[in-house]
Design a protein around this motif. Structure first.
Motif, PDB file in Angstrom:
ATOM      1  N   LEU A   1      -6.333-108.442 -58.358  1.00 34.01           N
ATOM      2  CA  LEU A   1      -5.905-107.412 -59.291  1.00 34.01           C
ATOM      3  C   LEU A   1      -4.725-107.935 -60.083  1.00 34.01           C
ATOM      4  CD1 LEU A   1      -5.914-104.441 -56.763  1.00 34.01           C
ATOM      5  CD2 LEU A   1      -7.677-104.891 -58.462  1.00 34.01           C
ATOM      6  N   SER A   2      -4.283-107.143 -61.059  1.00 35.06           N
ATOM      7  CA  SER A   2      -3.040-107.475 -61.733  1.00 35.06           C
ATOM      8  C   SER A   2      -1.922-107.478 -60.704  1.00 35.06           C
ATOM      9  CB  SER A   2      -2.749-106.436 -62.819  1.00 35.06           C
ATOM     10  OG  SER A   2      -1.379-106.498 -63.204  1.00 35.06           O
ATOM     11  N   PRO A   3      -0.974-108.413 -60.811  1.00 38.61           N
ATOM     12  CA  PRO A   3       0.162-108.410 -59.885  1.00 38.61           C
ATOM     13  C   PRO A   3       0.940-107.104 -59.907  1.00 38.61           C
ATOM     14  CG  PRO A   3       0.064-110.469 -61.102  1.00 38.61           C
ATOM     15  CD  PRO A   3      -0.937-109.552 -61.741  1.00 38.61           C
ATOM     16  N   LEU A   4       0.782-106.327 -60.982  1.00 36.14           N
ATOM     17  CA  LEU A   4       1.495-105.055 -61.081  1.00 36.14           C
ATOM     18  C   LEU A   4       0.676-103.881 -60.537  1.00 36.14           C
ATOM     19  CD1 LEU A   4       3.223-105.347 -64.580  1.00 36.14           C
ATOM     20  CD2 LEU A   4       4.312-105.381 -62.323  1.00 36.14           C
ATOM     21  N   ALA A   5      -0.566-104.138 -60.104  1.00 34.59           N
ATOM     22  CA  ALA A   5      -1.412-103.045 -59.607  1.00 34.59           C
ATOM     23  C   ALA A   5      -0.769-102.265 -58.463  1.00 34.59           C
ATOM     24  CB  ALA A   5      -2.778-103.588 -59.196  1.00 34.59           C
ATOM     25  N   PRO A   6      -0.105-102.937 -57.490  1.00 39.71           N
ATOM     26  CA  PRO A   6       0.531-102.157 -56.419  1.00 39.71           C
ATOM     27  C   PRO A   6       1.604-101.203 -56.913  1.00 39.71           C
ATOM     28  CG  PRO A   6       0.303-104.449 -55.756  1.00 39.71           C
ATOM     29  CD  PRO A   6      -0.024-104.396 -57.219  1.00 39.71           C
ATOM     30  N   TYR A   7       2.139-101.465 -58.101  1.00 45.85           N
ATOM     31  CA  TYR A   7       3.159-100.578 -58.666  1.00 45.85           C
ATOM     32  C   TYR A   7       2.562 -99.449 -59.508  1.00 45.85           C
ATOM     33  CZ  TYR A   7       6.605-104.047 -57.227  1.00 45.85           C
ATOM     34  OH  TYR A   7       7.383-104.895 -56.488  1.00 45.85           O
ATOM     35  N   GLY A   8       1.218 -99.433 -59.629  1.00 42.50           N
ATOM     36  CA  GLY A   8       0.569 -98.365 -60.367  1.00 42.50           C
ATOM     37  C   GLY A   8      -0.016 -98.760 -61.706  1.00 42.50           C
ATOM     38  N   TRP A   9       0.048-100.050 -62.040  1.00 40.72           N
ATOM     39  CA  TRP A   9      -0.504-100.515 -63.317  1.00 40.72           C
ATOM     40  C   TRP A   9      -2.021-100.329 -63.332  1.00 40.72           C
ATOM     41  CZ3 TRP A   9       1.728-101.924 -67.750  1.00 40.72           C
ATOM     42  CH2 TRP A   9       1.024-102.700 -68.681  1.00 40.72           C
ATOM     43  N   ASP A  10      -2.552 -99.825 -64.459  1.00 38.34           N
ATOM     44  CA  ASP A  10      -3.986 -99.631 -64.578  1.00 38.34           C
ATOM     45  C   ASP A  10      -4.432 -99.941 -66.008  1.00 38.34           C
ATOM     46  OD1 ASP A  10      -3.272 -97.378 -66.142  1.00 38.34           O
ATOM     47  OD2 ASP A  10      -3.446 -96.017 -64.451  1.00 38.34           O
TER      48      ASP A  10
ATOM     49  N   ALA B   1      -5.319 -98.013 -68.407  1.00 37.58           N
ATOM     50  CA  ALA B   1      -4.722 -97.145 -69.430  1.00 37.58           C
ATOM     51  C   ALA B   1      -3.326 -97.639 -69.814  1.00 37.58           C
ATOM     52  CB  ALA B   1      -4.650 -95.706 -68.924  1.00 37.58           C
ATOM     53  N   TRP B   2      -2.533 -98.080 -68.807  1.00 36.75           N
ATOM     54  CA  TRP B   2      -1.214 -98.629 -69.120  1.00 36.75           C
ATOM     55  C   TRP B   2      -1.364 -99.929 -69.904  1.00 36.75           C
ATOM     56  CZ3 TRP B   2       2.366 -95.360 -69.158  1.00 36.75           C
ATOM     57  CH2 TRP B   2       2.569 -94.420 -68.141  1.00 36.75           C
ATOM     58  N   ALA B   3      -2.354-100.736 -69.540  1.00 32.72           N
ATOM     59  CA  ALA B   3      -2.579-101.991 -70.248  1.00 32.72           C
ATOM     60  C   ALA B   3      -2.911-101.733 -71.720  1.00 32.72           C
ATOM     61  CB  ALA B   3      -3.705-102.779 -69.572  1.00 32.72           C
ATOM     62  N   ASP B   4      -3.707-100.699 -71.980  1.00 33.88           N
ATOM     63  CA  ASP B   4      -4.044-100.348 -73.365  1.00 33.88           C
ATOM     64  C   ASP B   4      -2.794 -99.921 -74.130  1.00 33.88           C
ATOM     65  OD1 ASP B   4      -6.686-100.931 -72.909  1.00 33.88           O
ATOM     66  OD2 ASP B   4      -7.279 -98.847 -72.551  1.00 33.88           O
ATOM     67  N   GLU B   5      -1.930 -99.140 -73.472  1.00 35.57           N
ATOM     68  CA  GLU B   5      -0.689 -98.693 -74.109  1.00 35.57           C
ATOM     69  C   GLU B   5       0.221 -99.877 -74.442  1.00 35.57           C
ATOM     70  OE1 GLU B   5       0.492 -95.771 -75.011  1.00 35.57           O
ATOM     71  OE2 GLU B   5      -0.632 -94.224 -73.948  1.00 35.57           O
TER      72      GLU B   5
ATOM     73  N   VAL C   1       7.225-108.541 -72.117  1.00 35.28           N
ATOM     74  CA  VAL C   1       6.709-108.559 -70.749  1.00 35.28           C
ATOM     75  C   VAL C   1       6.646-107.134 -70.204  1.00 35.28           C
ATOM     76  CG1 VAL C   1       7.172-109.359 -68.390  1.00 35.28           C
ATOM     77  CG2 VAL C   1       7.604-110.874 -70.339  1.00 35.28           C
ATOM     78  N   ALA C   2       5.553-106.799 -69.528  1.00 36.14           N
ATOM     79  CA  ALA C   2       5.394-105.469 -68.931  1.00 36.14           C
ATOM     80  C   ALA C   2       6.058-105.420 -67.565  1.00 36.14           C
ATOM     81  CB  ALA C   2       3.918-105.123 -68.796  1.00 36.14           C
ATOM     82  N   GLY C   3       6.609-104.266 -67.243  1.00 40.01           N
ATOM     83  CA  GLY C   3       7.201-104.095 -65.926  1.00 40.01           C
ATOM     84  C   GLY C   3       7.476-102.640 -65.633  1.00 40.01           C
TER      85      GLY C   3
ATOM     86  N   LYS D   1      13.183-103.392 -74.354  1.00 35.65           N
ATOM     87  CA  LYS D   1      13.034-103.093 -75.779  1.00 35.65           C
ATOM     88  C   LYS D   1      12.397-101.728 -76.025  1.00 35.65           C
ATOM     89  CE  LYS D   1      14.023-105.744 -78.453  1.00 35.65           C
ATOM     90  NZ  LYS D   1      15.322-106.052 -79.093  1.00 35.65           N
ATOM     91  N   ALA D   2      11.619-101.223 -75.059  1.00 37.10           N
ATOM     92  CA  ALA D   2      10.955 -99.922 -75.222  1.00 37.10           C
ATOM     93  C   ALA D   2      10.374 -99.504 -73.878  1.00 37.10           C
ATOM     94  CB  ALA D   2       9.844-100.014 -76.261  1.00 37.10           C
ATOM     95  N   TYR D   3      10.055 -98.216 -73.768  1.00 40.84           N
ATOM     96  CA  TYR D   3       9.299 -97.775 -72.595  1.00 40.84           C
ATOM     97  C   TYR D   3       8.052 -97.042 -73.064  1.00 40.84           C
ATOM     98  CZ  TYR D   3      11.588 -93.157 -73.131  1.00 40.84           C
ATOM     99  OH  TYR D   3      12.052 -91.949 -73.607  1.00 40.84           O
ATOM    100  N   LEU D   4       6.992 -97.125 -72.276  1.00 32.81           N
ATOM    101  CA  LEU D   4       5.720 -96.515 -72.635  1.00 32.81           C
ATOM    102  C   LEU D   4       5.812 -94.991 -72.486  1.00 32.81           C
ATOM    103  CD1 LEU D   4       3.162 -98.950 -70.946  1.00 32.81           C
ATOM    104  CD2 LEU D   4       4.242 -99.098 -73.199  1.00 32.81           C
TER     105      LEU D   4
END
Length: 371
Positions: free
Chosen positions: A16-25, A27-31, A41-43, A96-99
């Motif tokens: 999975l994405s390394p961020l999946a355990p933190y809730g990344w999915d 829909a977040w990737a599309d955003e 970088v996403a985090g 720089k921003a938050y989703l």
């Protein structure tokens, strides 16, 4: 200090994405696509402290500065649980921003300006911890639940320290009392000492992000440690005289649970002010709103109006009078808070005052006329 193991670096070997355990999915990737195009970088924010935050990224946890996203509006500052776009390099690195947030748990601050304070963002479950070591305060439970429903998350009430209630019948009665005050909300009795109820709670939390809420002394830090499988959160003794504890958690920390899911632990809350939570109040007292649909007058205040179905339910015993009093109290408080920040609502309240004043004067004149 929090141990480094509190913020694990997920393994890419999970497929999975390394961020999946933190809730990344997805829909977040599309955003995040526009920010990815900029090389950001996403985090996910796992802790905020004085203008800086710890962010879990695919390459591990980094420290970032929030100077670029710290507006004057306290409702728009970066908070624990946010998904953010961070610079790929630099010293310091900047957010720089938050989703856009899917959900947010917000309470009113104690300031005279009645500002909202975001405690956690992008949560799926709002877990209200209530200690069984002291007498239940159902009014406070209802207050927490109003904010929980308003957040957009699913509330869960966890009655901690169930081992201090040795009689099964007494424990069942306490659970039933809370269930009456929390329609539509799961109520779990758990014990961090014996493990009672923890398997059910772990199963609930495995499905997303949960924020752990409650007063100091409710056993939140102990519960968090048990769920995490290690002593990550400091724990201090509860005072015997009143069941209250010290603020063992001083910041909001996002922690990955070994059984799946994410937990945001919060400091004990002494004050829980409502913040524009009218729909949340309605959800907590859904049975009152159902009775109200049968009132003779659409704008019935459920005080002394003829044909009031709510008052009739109180008289018949279908609705506890305590519930109605709590409902009125929370609605009044919420209206005051909204009135301080919404000119339209203030105008509506003033018109309502004038209408009631005119009705009162007319009733007094009619009464005098009969004398």
């Amino acid at each position: 200090m929090t141990s480094s193991s509190a913020f694990p670096t997920p393994s890419a070997s999970l497929g999975l994405s390394p961020l999946a355990p933190y809730g990344w999915d997805d829909a977040w990737a599309d955003e995040f696509v526009p920010y990815d195009a900029e090389g950001l970088v996403a985090g996910r924010v796992i802790r905020v402290d004085r203008g800086q935050c710890d962010v879990a990224t695919a390459d591990g946890v980094i420290r970032a500065d929030t100077a670029f996203v710290t507006p004057h509006d306290p409702m728009r500052v970066v908070c624990t649980g946010d998904w953010v776009a961070v610079e790929p390099a630099g010293n310091p690195r900047y957010v720089k921003a938050y989703l856009p947030r899917r959900t947010a748990f917000v309470r009113s601050t104690s300031s005279e300006r009645s500002e909202g304070q975001i405690l956690a963002a992008n949560i799926d479950h709002a877990v209200v911890a209530v200690s069984l070591a002291v007498e239940l305060d159902l009014g406070r439970v209802e207050r927490f639940l109003a904010l929980a429903w308003e957040s957009g998350a699913q509330p869960v009430v966890v009655l901690t320290k169930a081992d201090l209630v040795p009689e099964a019948a007494t424990l069942a009665h306490l659970v039933q009392d809370v269930e009456t005050a929390a329609p539509g909300v799961p109520v779990l009795a758990v014990s961090s000492e014996t493990g009672e109820g923890l398997d059910v709670l772990e199963a609930v939390l495995a499905g997303g992000t949960a924020v752990l809420l409650g007063q100091s002394g409710a056993g939140k830090s102990t519960l968090a440690n048990v769920l995490l499988g290690e002593d990550v959160m400091d724990v201090q003794a509860t005072r015997d005289m009143d069941g209250k504890g010290r603020h063992t958690t001083t910041t909001r920390n996002l922690l990955v649970l070994p059984g799946g899911g994410v937990l945001i632990d919060t400091p004990g809350l002494r004050g829980v002010g409502l913040w524009d939570a009218e729909s949340g109040v309605g959800q907590v007292f859904s049975e009152i709103e159902e009775f109200a649909a049968d009132c003779r007058f659409q704008d019935c205040a459920h005080v002394a109006e003829p044909g009031c179905a709510v008052l009739a339910a109180v008289d018949s015993g279908e609705l506890p009078e305590r519930r109605l009093e709590s409902y009125r109290k929370l609605l009044r408080e919420n209206q005051r808070i909204v009135a301080k920040t919404d000119a339209r609502v203030r105008a509506e309240i003033r018109r309502d005052w004038k209408r009631k004043g005119a009705e009162g004067r007319a009733a007094m004149e009619a009464k005098r006329g009969r004398w």
